[in-house]
Design an enzyme around this catalytic site. Structure first.
Site, PDB file in Angstrom:
ATOM      1  N   LEU A  30      47.800  71.286   2.645  1.00 28.88           N
ATOM      2  CA  LEU A  30      47.908  69.903   2.808  1.00 28.88           C
ATOM      3  C   LEU A  30      47.455  69.051   1.666  1.00 28.88           C
ATOM      4  CD1 LEU A  30      46.247  69.763   6.514  1.00 28.88           C
ATOM      5  CD2 LEU A  30      48.581  69.209   6.040  1.00 28.88           C
ATOM      6  N   ASP A  31      48.003  67.724   1.335  1.00 28.83           N
ATOM      7  CA  ASP A  31      47.623  67.074   0.325  1.00 28.83           C
ATOM      8  C   ASP A  31      46.110  66.572   0.400  1.00 28.83           C
ATOM      9  OD1 ASP A  31      49.915  67.183  -0.574  1.00 28.83           O
ATOM     10  OD2 ASP A  31      50.536  65.340   0.314  1.00 28.83           O
ATOM     11  N   LEU A  32      45.616  66.161  -0.475  1.00 28.73           N
ATOM     12  CA  LEU A  32      44.142  65.793  -0.590  1.00 28.73           C
ATOM     13  C   LEU A  32      43.738  64.852   0.701  1.00 28.73           C
ATOM     14  CD1 LEU A  32      41.584  65.528  -2.216  1.00 28.73           C
ATOM     15  CD2 LEU A  32      42.097  63.651  -3.349  1.00 28.73           C
TER      16      LEU A  32
END
Ligand code: URA
Length: 236
Positions: A105-107
């Site tokens: 998942l993105d930051l």
């Protein structure tokens, strides 16, 4: 839960550096066990998570591990990062050892992250032909209209990768919130799809991967082992 397989006689022969004929004799003598059961068949398949014991010597003992973690925003889906804490930091050194992430998942995204030491299992989850559906809840800055539903379902061309995304089901939950169902995970896919409408993603939360849903009892940053049922349901 599939893991790399090999034939028992080949496995023992290479571990003990003995001829396959000698392995046959060991099997005939009944001194080999696989997962606690006496093995006699040279064709028996073993994988990296089979416990193999020969004449009371443990040749292999690895436990397959499967975890879910509630990823909070601001934590990187990586093993190491110089700037931000990683999901491995959340698990702690001991319990993260040997694990990798099955679908990042993105930051700033939150929600369900799966971790394992079983590479075959994580690869199977991302194989296109397995059509593993991921559900996300997305909040955006500008109102979502029916045009989005059509465009997401039709697929979008990404010139950088030279691909057209597979159909995404978008359900409008409220003016700024949608539920998305995807069977692939291209780089920043959801943000890029909303980007086509110049509509920035405000928050992105993964609710489920295939049949595994984020446990409602977990708080951000917490994790738990998958249940046998969840492992079984995600085995191909
Ligand atoms: N798509 C994105 O843009 N970000 C994620 O974290 C997951 C899917």
């Amino acid at each position: 839960m599939a893991a790399k397989r090999s034939r028992l006689d080949r496995f023992i022969s290479s571990k003990l550096r003995v001829k396959r004929g000698d392995v046959r004799l060991m099997l005939a003598r009944g001194i080999v066990t696989v997962d606690g059961i006496t093995a006699r068949d040279i064709h028996q398949q073993v994988n990296e998570f089979s416990t193999v014991v020969c004449d009371n010597t443990v040749l292999q003992e690895n436990t397959a591990r499967y975890l879910m973690l509630y990823k909070p925003a601001g934590v990187v889906s990586a093993t190491k990062d110089l700037e931000h804490p990683t999901v491995m930091d959340l698990l702690g050194g001991e319990s993260s050892s040997g694990l990798h992430i099955a679908g990042r998942l993105d930051l700033h995204s939150t929600g369900l992250l799966l971790l394992t030491n079983n590479g075959e299992w994580s690869s199977a989850l991302s194989l296109p032909q397995n059509n593993v559906e991921k559900i996300y809840r997305v909040e955006v800055a500008k109102p979502i209209t029916d045009d989005y539903v059509t465009a997401f379902a039709a697929g979008m061309y990404f010139a950088y990768e030279d691909i057209t995304t597979r159909p995404v089901t978008l359900r409008i939950v409220s003016e700024y919130v949608a539920e998305l169902r995807l069977v692939e995970g291209r780089y920043h896919q959801i943000k890029r799809m909303f980007g086509r409408f110049r509509n920035p993603v405000v928050s992105l939360h993964r609710v489920s991967i295939g049949p595994v849903c984020l446990d409602e009892n977990l708080q951000p940053g917490e994790s738990r082992e998958l249940t046998d049922k969840e492992i079984h349901l995600t085995s191909f």
